[in-house]
Design an enzyme around this catalytic site. Structure first.
Site, PDB file in Angstrom:
ATOM      1  N   HIS A  62       0.852  -1.193   0.000  1.00 13.80           N
ATOM      2  CA  HIS A  62       0.000   0.000   0.000  1.00 13.80           C
ATOM      3  C   HIS A  62       0.885   1.239   0.000  1.00 13.80           C
ATOM      4  CE1 HIS A  62       0.909  -0.612   4.238  1.00 13.80           C
ATOM      5  NE2 HIS A  62       0.428   0.582   4.541  1.00 13.80           N
ATOM      6  N   ASP A  66       5.838   4.441   5.227  1.00 12.39           N
ATOM      7  CA  ASP A  66       6.744   3.473   5.854  1.00 12.39           C
ATOM      8  C   ASP A  66       6.872   2.189   5.040  1.00 12.39           C
ATOM      9  OD1 ASP A  66       4.016   3.118   6.667  1.00 12.39           O
ATOM     10  OD2 ASP A  66       4.655   1.704   8.210  1.00 12.39           O
ATOM     11  N   HIS A  67       6.168   2.126   3.911  1.00 14.29           N
ATOM     12  CA  HIS A  67       6.269   0.968   3.023  1.00 14.29           C
ATOM     13  C   HIS A  67       6.833   1.322   1.644  1.00 14.29           C
ATOM     14  CE1 HIS A  67       3.851  -1.854   5.589  1.00 14.29           C
ATOM     15  NE2 HIS A  67       3.537  -0.683   6.130  1.00 14.29           N
ATOM     16  N   HIS A 144      -7.645  -1.852   5.394  1.00 14.14           N
ATOM     17  CA  HIS A 144      -6.825  -0.804   5.989  1.00 14.14           C
ATOM     18  C   HIS A 144      -7.468   0.539   5.655  1.00 14.14           C
ATOM     19  CE1 HIS A 144      -3.348   0.720   7.955  1.00 14.14           C
ATOM     20  NE2 HIS A 144      -2.726   1.156   6.885  1.00 14.14           N
ATOM     21  N   ASP A 215      -0.722  -3.808   5.447  1.00 15.78           N
ATOM     22  CA  ASP A 215      -1.311  -3.499   6.737  1.00 15.78           C
ATOM     23  C   ASP A 215      -2.780  -3.870   6.690  1.00 15.78           C
ATOM     24  OD1 ASP A 215       1.136  -2.408   7.390  1.00 15.78           O
ATOM     25  OD2 ASP A 215       0.432  -0.354   7.536  1.00 15.78           O
ATOM     26  N   HIS A 273       5.871  -5.948  11.898  1.00 23.19           N
ATOM     27  CA  HIS A 273       5.223  -4.633  11.878  1.00 23.19           C
ATOM     28  C   HIS A 273       4.770  -4.249  13.290  1.00 23.19           C
ATOM     29  CE1 HIS A 273       2.373  -1.466  10.435  1.00 23.19           C
ATOM     30  NE2 HIS A 273       3.231  -1.392   9.413  1.00 23.19           N
TER      31      HIS A 273
END
Length: 312
Positions: A62, A66-67, A144, A215, A273
């Site tokens: 996504h 942070d990804h 999410h 997530d 995570h």
């Protein structure tokens, strides 16, 4: 196949955990597939046993920073290293624009092509995302705050173990013929004898399967995606004691991850995570998170940066 965790923290890095990234090393190949690429991922790669030149595919779950914030830098470095084969990038719509605008704004021209595949339709229509003669990849919609996708990598069944002694007893000379027989092919020898490879092989060996879900809050689609998997890597941002925050932010607790593994008949679970709020100096520690999950799904392990784990 095996995986190496390059980042296991949620949201922001900590002194001991970088943000999300994971490398999958394929069987009998030097090829590596990267799952998520948070800020600092290329530094983590340098500290690991992974070579950036081995990366051929990148799968993004996504569009949260942070990804993905490590992608432009990693791609720029790969460009400088002379990678000319190109990289396939799978992810949500918007990923192509993010990467192209980042590279354009920094006047970076890559020496290799980027091939983008938007995964939305593949997930919603349950279509195979990628397939070759050894492996296939599926994806599914997670739950999410923004569109997020889980990925499953499944090896196809491998030929059974080749009976060398039987081949030798029949005076079949070692060489390329053995390879053809092991693949189950029919072969004709120079002396005119014909053999069916299936007579020399044991039953097919089931291929390995790996699932990556982050997530997400608990999701039935994650359960379906993980059905009978050898290894599930699932986010566990929160302790069960902070379940209300998990529902508010649409992240998983340890129990949600364990429940997904249990309901899907997964063989092994690794939780990752983790919120930086859980440290060895705080009331709830990472070890406590592991114990929570193990109460529901005993074969659970705790991810940490640079941990390498076999799929089976």
């Amino acid at each position: 196949m095996n995986i190496t965790f390059l980042g296991t923290s949620s949201g922001v890095p900590s002194l001991t955990r970088n943000v999300s990234s994971l490398a999958l090393k394929l069987s009998q190949s030097s090829e590596v597939w990267l799952f998520d690429c948070g800020e600092g991922t290329q530094h983590q790669i340098m500290k690991s046993n992974i070579k950036s030149s081995q990366i051929k595919k990148i799968f993004i779950t996504h569009m949260h920073g942070d990804h993905i914030y490590g992608l432009p830098g990693l791609l720029a470095t790969l460009g400088l290293s002379g990678n000319s084969e190109g990289i396939q990038i799978y992810g949500p719509s918007g990923l192509r624009s993010f990467i192209n605008s980042s590279l354009k704004s920094s006047f970076c021209k890559l020496s290799f092509p980027l091939n983008f595949v938007e995964v939305e339709n593949f997930a919603s229509e349950n279509k195979i995302l990628f397939e070759n003669n050894k492996i296939k990849v599926n994806c599914a919609c997670l739950k999410h705050k923004i569109p997020a996708y889980g990925y499953r990598v499944s090896e196809k069944d491998k030929p059974g173990i080749f009976d060398i002694k039987k081949a030798e007893s029949l005076k079949i000379a070692p060489g390329p013929i053995y390879s053809e027989l092991q693949q189950g092919k029919k072969v004709v020898l120079a002396d005119g004898r014909t053999f069916d490879g299936k007579e020399f092989c044991g039953p097919p060996r089931k291929g390995e399967s790996f699932v990556y879900c982050t997530d997400t809050v608990f999701s039935e689609s994650a359960v379906s995606l993980s059905k009978n998997a050898d290894l599930l890597v699932h986010e566990s941002t929160f302790s069960v004691e902070d379940e209300s925050m998990a529902y508010e932010k649409l992240h998983s607790t340890t129990i949600m991850a364990a429940k997904t593994a249990l309901l899907s008949n997964t063989k092994k679970l690794i939780i990752t995570h983790l919120s930086p709020r859980y440290t060895n100096k705080n009331a709830i520690t990472p070890s406590d998170l592991l114990k929570e999950a193990q109460k529901v799904f005993p074969n659970t392990y705790l991810a940490k940066d640079f941990l390498t784990a076999e799929i089976k």
